[in-house]
Scaffold this motif. Structure first.
Motif, short mmCIF file in Angstrom:
data_model
loop_
_atom_site.label_atom_id
_atom_site.label_comp_id
_atom_site.label_asym_id
_atom_site.label_seq_id
_atom_site.Cartn_x
_atom_site.Cartn_y
_atom_site.Cartn_z
N LYS A 89 2.91 1.74 -3.20
CA LYS A 89 1.52 1.42 -2.93
C LYS A 89 1.34 1.06 -1.47
O LYS A 89 2.15 0.33 -0.91
CB LYS A 89 1.06 0.26 -3.82
N ALA A 90 0.29 1.60 -0.88
CA ALA A 90 0.01 1.35 0.53
C ALA A 90 -1.13 0.38 0.68
O ALA A 90 -2.02 0.32 -0.17
CB ALA A 90 -0.35 2.66 1.22
N CYS A 91 -1.10 -0.40 1.75
CA CYS A 91 -2.29 -1.13 2.15
C CYS A 91 -3.20 -0.14 2.89
O CYS A 91 -2.84 1.01 3.10
CB CYS A 91 -1.93 -2.28 3.09
N CYS A 104 -2.13 2.52 5.76
CA CYS A 104 -0.68 2.42 5.92
C CYS A 104 -0.01 3.76 5.63
O CYS A 104 -0.28 4.39 4.62
CB CYS A 104 -0.13 1.37 4.96
N ALA A 115 3.78 2.62 3.02
CA ALA A 115 3.67 2.37 1.58
C ALA A 115 4.93 1.70 1.04
O ALA A 115 5.59 2.20 0.14
CB ALA A 115 3.36 3.65 0.80
N THR A 170 -0.83 7.12 -2.23
CA THR A 170 -0.45 5.71 -2.19
C THR A 170 -1.67 4.80 -2.03
O THR A 170 -1.52 3.59 -1.95
CB THR A 170 0.51 5.43 -1.03
N TYR A 205 -3.64 6.31 -8.13
CA TYR A 205 -4.64 6.41 -7.07
C TYR A 205 -5.11 7.85 -7.04
O TYR A 205 -4.30 8.77 -6.94
CB TYR A 205 -4.04 6.01 -5.73
#
Lengths: 611, 163
Positions: free
Chosen positions: A285-287, A290, A293, B14, B49
């Motif tokens: 998971k990315a901010c 970003c 990730a 992501t 996502y």
């Protein structure tokens, strides 16, 4: 002008009034934004002698000029206030999507003053600012609060920063959580928010971030992305996350185990990056913005029913984030728990309750040491607090967040708890804040980094294991460490000011690569020298504030255990931290006197002479 | 004419929003995700996502609904594009679109929809994980077929053995 919005939103929670103010251009130029700019306002408006949990404390949210832009990892915002845990100025950083959303709403800074007369939350939709009652959310966890606010306001794109039960109950190390799993974690910023009766800040921003020189900007961003793409650091973060660090600290005997009584943990392989990836991770998971990730989205799967010792019903089947290296260490190695599933549960509880897992794990580890030595014989406990007990870990995390039973003692942090049970030596931290996951006996430089950090024990201001494990410096000598720590502190500080994640530095995007981005965004022709000077200026300003709050050289200290007791086994056996020579070096490098006060010449050269 | 299409693979996404930043940059010259024509939907608890945008329907309802023929097919790319000078800002296309991927511009009310950036979509360039790629229309089927099968299998499993 680009990059900045040039405006701040000031909200007085006592009166319920707010106003939008311009930010002086000189301050933007000299402090760049983020942490530095918020420090400047704190220096002006926050009396260093106030009680942290009183209405007189000020809570500042700050974005940088590169927050909300496509510069890799331009997601960060800072929370600056007087820390509930430390009493020093604190600067907690968080990613996710909240910071950019605040920027898109049109603000570089959000300053919160006073105390709301009743539980409330702040709703910001561009220029629309409203304080609304939070009765429906008070007493709820972070996950429920965020989902509930989206429903109540009917805005799916809403971004929320909120506190959990821990912040409401003024747990000394409560966090401000945003996007459910991202935390402005350390020093108890969540307790400060709780003391203001503020449950959440819900933001929707629809405006844009303008850029002064778009062509130069996109070129600089493109170069940075290109440099990071195939960088081994970037690939490592993506593949294994921060938890890969545990192999390195174990190898050097610098993995603090059982409250720093040992320097290596037998079961470290249960908690490392490979194990997390291969057994529990379901996605990266990315901010915001970003390209790394590093976030681990994990699922307990069949293990959801293990250790059902908590009293409060929870959904253990959903996907959630973590653990990071620090969390895996604090909730794992430091408490002697070698089961990843127990650590995962404790970590999710910390996120939902809104607590800092580092201080939580370290405080529990200190309590376990007290227990093992019989110092808690006359205290009513729900269960034996033995090192390695997964049941105790999970139950005590929950009890702390709700301040139930012995959790009420843990909620005060290990310094206050140790003093209460007449064993202050179990506190492993500095300036009241528990150390993170590097034993300074394995990495000598971390000793001076911990001792001198403005916000207490912290690994994010100068990370010496980098040079100490790569052959650049000997991990066991004090020579050169003071100089290197000063150098690194200034560089990481300016990172925090720009609004870019610190991790790009280890992933092929050093501070140098941010300079052309910031210059093109703001239209001010910054150089790397000016950048580092901004970092130094910010650091000295925080130091001045801390001096006024009563911190002296005596507080730039380490626990006796690190200075006198060496490990008996492992690669760091026989080593103790030689703090005094490193501290002397450090003060000299900083241009401070022997008492740790910046000299008049130093302040003059930084443009701080009149402060 | 080879029709190209945006191939989106949610498993690779992501949730970093670089596509939204890039798209809004093309639309406004600023970084303003609220004006992006591609959006990322985040399903937190499912760890999923999903970027979504105009799929450039063969039979485009937005085009059929437009009373002034302001939405036309770009002969170079096959994308359905809005002619600003023809658009009267009536919002009919936003109602007609079954996917909710036609928006309007605040202030002018003119329709705003994905036009594949005239053949070089910025979102695909910006995506760091190749979750969004600009590929030949027929090639995108390769991936989509596998996904269809997976959804079908999941559905059958959920129904149970009696089915």
């Amino acid at each position: 002008m680009g990059g900045w919005t040039g405006k701040l939103l000031r909200v007085n929670l006592t009166t319920g009034s707010h106003r939008i103010e311009p930010i002086p251009g000189g301050w933007l130029r000299d402090y760049l934004g983020g942490r530095g700019l918020a420090d400047r306002y704190a220096f002006e408006e926050l009396d260093p002698t106030v009680e942290p949990l009183s209405p007189e404390n000020v809570l500042i949210f700050a974005t940088g000029p590169l927050t909300g832009t496509p510069v890799p990892c331009g997601a960060r915002y800072m929370v600056v206030t007087k820390g509930a845990l430390t009493g020093a100025i604190t600067t907690s950083n968080s990613g996710g999507h909240f910071g950019p959303e605040l920027k898109f709403a049109g603000y570089d800074l959000l300053i919160l003053e006073g105390k709301s007369p009743r539980p409330s939350y702040l709703f910001i939709y561009d220029q629309h600012v409203e304080i609304r009652p939070a009765d429906d959310f008070w007493g709820k966890g972070v996950f429920e609060t965020e989902d509930g606010l989206r429903r109540e306001l009917g805005i799916p794109q809403l971004r929320v920063a909120c506190i959990g039960q821990a912040g409401e109950k003024l747990v000394r190390f409560a966090c401000i959580m945003n996007d459910k799993h991202r935390a402005a974690g350390r020093s108890g910023v969540g307790a400060v928010m709780g003391s203001k009766n503020l449950k959440a800040i819900a933001v929707r921003g629809t405006q844009g971030v303008p850029i002064s020189d778009p062509v130069a900007f996109m070129k600089a961003v493109g170069k940075m992305r290109h440099d990071m793409k195939d960088h081994p650091g970037r690939i490592g973060f993506t593949e294994l996350g921060t938890a890969a660090t545990i192999d390195m600290t174990q190898a050097f005997g610098g993995l603090p185990t059982r409250n720093f009584l040992e320097g290596q943990f037998d079961e470290f392989e249960n908690l490392n990056g490979n194990t997390i990836r291969d057994t529990r991770m379901v996605a990266n998971k990315a901010c915001f913005a970003c390209t790394i990730a590093c976030g681990r989205v994990t699922r307990l799967g069949d293990a959801a029913n293990k250790y059902l010792v908590n009293m409060h019903p929870r959904n253990w089947r959903m996907a959630a984030e973590g653990p990071e290296y620090e969390n895996a260490w604090a909730l794992g190695a430091d408490t002697g728990v070698g089961d990843l599933d127990a650590v995962l549960k404790a970590n999710w509880l910390c996120n939902d309750l809104g607590m800092d897992p580092i201080s939580m794990g370290a405080t529990l580890a200190a309590a376990m040491e007290l227990y093992q030595e019989g110092a808690l014989q006359h205290v009513s406990l729900e269960m034996p607090l033995k090192f390695g007990s997964a049941e105790a870990l999970i139950r005590m995390v929950e009890a702390t967040g709700h301040r139930e039973g012995f959790g009420d003692e843990l909620a005060e942090g290990s310094k206050r708890m140790g003093e209460k049970f007449l064993r202050p030596e179990v506190f492993m931290g500095s300036k009241g804040q528990e150390f993170p996951a590097y034993d300074p006996r394995g990495f000598q430089g971390m000793g001076v980094a911990y001792a001198t950090c403005n916000r207490g024990g912290c690994h994010l201001r100068a990370w010496t294991p980098g040079p100490e494990t790569s052959g650049v410096m000997d991990p066991h000598t004090p020579v050169g460490k003071g100089e290197w720590v000063r150098h690194e502190q200034d560089r990481t500080t300016v990172h925090d000011n720009t609004g870019i994640c610190l991790f790009v530095g280890g992933a092929g995007g050093p501070v140098e690569s941010l300079v052309p981005c910031a210059a093109a965004a703001t239209g001010i022709p910054y150089t790397i020298d000016e950048f580092v000077k901004i970092g130094e200026r910010t650091w000295n300003l925080e130091r001045l504030w801390n001096l006024r709050a009563g911190f002296t050289r005596a507080e730039d200290s380490l626990p006796k255990r690190l200075l006198q007791d060496a490990h008996r086994q492992g690669p760091s056996a026989g080593v103790v931290v030689q703090l005094e020579p490193m501290l002397d070096d450090y003060y000299r490098e900083r241009g401070w006197d022997d008492a740790g006060r910046p000299t008049a010449d130093k302040l003059e050269s930084l443009g701080l002479a009149n402060l | 004419m080879t029709v190209k299409t945006l191939q989106i693979v949610p498993d690779r996404c992501t949730g970093c929003m670089q596509c939204e930043l890039a798209c809004s940059w093309v639309q406004t010259g600023q970084f303003q995700p609220s004006r992006s024509l591609i959006r990322v939907q985040i399903f937190d608890e499912e760890a999923s996502y999903a970027p979504y945008g105009c799929v450039q329907c063969d039979e485009a309802w937005c085009m059929n609904a437009c009373p002034t023929q302001a939405i036309v097919i770009d002969p170079a790319t096959g994308a359905k594009v809005v002619l600003d000078q023809m658009c009267i800002g009536c919002h009919l296309c936003t109602i007609a679109c079954p996917f909710g991927t036609v928006w309007t511009t605040p202030g002018t009310d003119k329709a705003a929809k994905c036009d594949h950036c005239g053949g070089q979509p910025a979102c695909a360039t910006a995506c760091p994980t190749q979750a969004i790629q600009y590929v030949d229309g027929d090639k995108s089927q390769d991936w989509f077929a596998g996904w269809q099968q997976r959804v079908h299998d999941g559905y059958v499993t959920a129904l149970g053995p009696e089915s």
